[in-house]
Design an enzyme around this catalytic site. Structure first.
Site, PDB file in Angstrom:
ATOM      1  N   CYS A  63       0.847  -1.187   0.000  1.00 13.45           N
ATOM      2  CA  CYS A  63       0.000   0.000   0.000  1.00 13.45           C
ATOM      3  C   CYS A  63       0.883   1.237   0.000  1.00 13.45           C
ATOM      4  O   CYS A  63       2.103   1.130   0.070  1.00 13.45           O
ATOM      5  CB  CYS A  63      -0.939   0.024   1.205  1.00 13.45           C
ATOM      6  SG  CYS A  63      -0.082   0.155   2.785  1.00 13.45           S
ATOM      7  N   ALA A  64       0.250   2.409  -0.077  1.00 15.08           N
ATOM      8  CA  ALA A  64       1.013   3.645  -0.273  1.00 15.08           C
ATOM      9  C   ALA A  64       1.937   3.957   0.907  1.00 15.08           C
ATOM     10  O   ALA A  64       3.132   4.171   0.732  1.00 15.08           O
ATOM     11  CB  ALA A  64       0.064   4.803  -0.529  1.00 15.08           C
TER      12      ALA A  64
END
Lengths: 496, 149
Positions: free
Chosen positions: A11-12
């Site tokens: 994820c980011a």
């Protein structure tokens, strides 16, 4: 035997959803009685990394990621790609869907070119494409430039008094012939560097299929013979060609080609269409303006030259500025040709006492300002240049010292607007100052070294010329150092 | 649980917030007052940015808002329980009543970042969520969170 599932999550921020998705997939798979292994690509690095064996034995590969994950290691495996939230919302449902809908990755004709999974918008921009092209161009600029620079030193023939009066190789001697050959080597490098740059900028935008059309297009745009013009379009034309080709090829890749021809799309269909497309643009859209610009500039210079006898500084500034504008491109060449032509013309007609030295003196004073300016900037503002760039500025120093303007091209291509302003300003200062002080350039090298290697008549021997040229170099370096954009610096660091 | 990341002071029973924006501000004010972020406004904006990418609301009224913006000073976990259920566009469409907010420094130590990721994993445990949802006593909530290794 129970099914084996492997997964990758990311994820980011790399802290929360990566691990929640991993946990969700692990729980759901265990409930179903499957073997499971999940690799987490979080901000603390990849953990529980999938081995080649894990992947080889897997019945299903799941990717639940919000950022780009390179799928190449999953070639030949049934692959299902989604975002992290899909796994968090319903792990069991995701596994069911994936088992049903996964497609074998890398099957012939399934996808064209290099696939990106997920989105990574943050890293790619205008500058990263140009920097990618430049990183491929720099070795050629350096190799060709330094060989050309060595040969150039031998190109000045002295008269009986030891003054250098003529530029050209003495082919009658073995050394002269060798240097003439080396000069050719350098020129071939400069000629190839333009298409090479365009090819790899286009490659950065749209991958392999874009290289051939961009190289051919940029070669044509830089070849006066093909365009029927006096000079080619230089790196500015190459930049335009590269971006047109890059985005055109990107567009072509989006077309849903019939299955049967898909294998030949990237190696044949796209290159042929894009090459045809860019060639026509160069011939009928870009080529014409370059030719018109050239003859227009030439006419304007002639007019300016005849009308500015009262203020020679103006023509010195204009010609100097033109030299710095595109570093060997059409505008630079127009100024250089004009300077040499006026000198040769008036020298033949009126002899050395009444010849018009001004245009040639201004262009020669400006010729080394851009490469030496960027070198000086990299010495003063060390932190604003990447390692690779410093190698290139050192080479620019070598080229600049013997009057080879092209040494500054990589930097201008990276950040055209700021660098052109810097180069034009400094070059104009050098051109204006030599006009103001009344220096007369007979022949030799157009750098500060011109006072020693060449023959220049000047108010204070040796000193005037050096001071004028160095003032220009200082102006260019100052503007570069003070305005260098953080975006360009970041992109330069990325493109290693 | 490392007490520099989470302790009883990190628990807030928010009776005021009714919107996600107010909730972010409440979380940010808490983090700022405890010295975990240098600028509450910047951190609240960071939470909002992350939310714009994809929702952090997931199951049973739980959300894990987080940010790694420049205002963050050190890694931390903040447990905020809302009296008014807050619309969060969660994956199960339930409004959110419990937020586990994270401050993620750009250059945090590995051990601390790992602990934050363990919290994220724990949130996928239904039993753990039920405990947190039902418990209102600060000391008991702290004990529950401290079980995370």
């Amino acid at each position: 035997m129970s099914k084996k599932i492997v997964a990758v999550t990311a994820c980011a921020a790399g802290i929360a959803h990566t691990y929640m998705a991993a946990e969700a997939i692990e729980q759901a798979a265990k409930e179903k009685g499957f073997d499971v292994k999940v690799e987490t690509n979080g901000s603390i690095g990849a953990e529980n990394v999938l081995t080649t064996e894990d992947i080889a034995n897997a019945d299903l590969v799941l990717v639940a990621a919000d950022i780009k994950i390179n799928p190449i290691r999953f070639s030949g495996k049934p692959l299902y790609v989604t975002d992290s939230n899909a796994a968090i919302a319903d792990g069991a449902g995701l596994i069911d869907t994936a088992l049903k809908d996964a497609k074998v990755f890398g099957e012939k004709g399934s996808k064209v070119g290099n696939i990106q999974i997920g989105n990574d918008h943050s890293k790619v921009n205008f500058f990263t494409h140009i920097m990618s092209g430049i990183s491929y161009m720099i070795p050629m600029v350096i190799a060709a430039g330094l060989i050309l620079a060595i040969a150039n030193v031998y190109a000045f023939q002295r008269d009986d008094m030891g003054r250098i009066v003529k530029w050209g190789f003495d082919n009658k001697t073995a050394m002269g012939a060798l240097m003439a050959n080396l000069f050719q080597v350098g020129q071939v490098g400069f000629k190839l560097m333009i298409p090479l740059f365009a090819g790899f900028v286009a490659n950065s935008i749209a991958d392999k299929p874009a290289i051939a059309p961009a190289m051919i297009g940029a070669y044509l745009a830089n070849d006066p013979t093909s365009l029927h013009t006096k000079a080619g379009g230089g790196f500015i034309a190459a930049l335009i060609v590269a971006f047109i080709v890059g985005y055109f090829v990107k567009l072509l890749k989006k077309i849903k080609w019939p299955h049967i021809i898909q294998p030949i799309v990237p190696i044949m269909i796209i290159p042929v269409i894009a090459t045809l497309f860019i060639s026509l643009i160069v011939f009928y859209l870009i080529g014409e303006p370059i030719a018109t610009l050239m003859s227009g500039l030439y006419a304007w210079l002639t007019w300016l030259n005849t009308n500015s006898t009262s203020a020679p500084v103006i023509i010195g500034i204009v010609l100097g500025g033109m030299m710095g504008f595109d570093l060997g491109g059409p505008i630079n060449k127009t100024a250089l040709i004009f300077g040499t032509a006026v000198f040769a013309d008036t020298m033949a007609k009126y002899g050395p006492t009444h010849a018009n030295f001004l245009p040639q003196t201004a262009t020669q004073a400006a010729i080394s300002v851009a490469p030496l300016g960027v070198w000086l900037a990299s010495i003063i503002w060390k932190n604003k240049f990447s390692k690779d760039e410093k190698v290139a500025t050192t080479a620019a120093l070598g080229m600049g010292l013997v009057g080879v303007t092209e040494g500054a091209i990589p930097f201008v291509a990276a950040d055209p607007i700021r660098m052109i302003i810097a180069n034009v300003s400094g070059s104009a200062v050098a051109g204006g100052l030599v006009a103001l002080t009344g220096c007369k350039f007979y022949g030799g090298i157009g750098s500060p070294l011109g006072s020693f290697i060449g023959y220049i008549q000047q108010p204070i021997p040796l000193i005037t010329w050096i001071l004028c040229v160095c003032a220009g170099i200082a102006v260019t370096a100052l503007i570069i150092g003070l305005t260098r954009s953080p975006q360009v610096m970041a992109a330069a660091k990325e493109a290693v | 649980m490392d007490t520099t990341i989470f302790n009883q002071d990190h628990i807030l029973l928010d009776t005021a917030s009714t919107t996600q924006a107010e909730a972010f501000q409440a979380i940010a004010d808490l983090a700022a007052s405890l010295g975990y972020v240098s600028d509450a406004k910047a951190y609240a904006a960071g939470l909002k940015d992350r939310e714009a990418g994809a929702t952090t609301g997931f199951k049973d009224g739980f959300a894990i808002p987080h940010s790694n913006d420049a205002s963050i000073l050190k890694p931390g976990l903040f447990l905020v329980k809302f009296s008014h259920p807050i619309e969060w566009a969660a994956l199960d469409n339930q409004p959110v009543t419990v937020a586990f907010a994270l401050t993620i420094p750009k250059d945090g130590g590995k051990e601390h970042l790992k602990l934050l990721s363990q919290i994220a994993r724990k949130l996928m445990n239904a039993e753990f969520r039920t405990t947190i949802q039902n418990e209102t006593d600060g000391a008991a909530l702290t004990t529950a969170v401290n079980q995370i290794q």
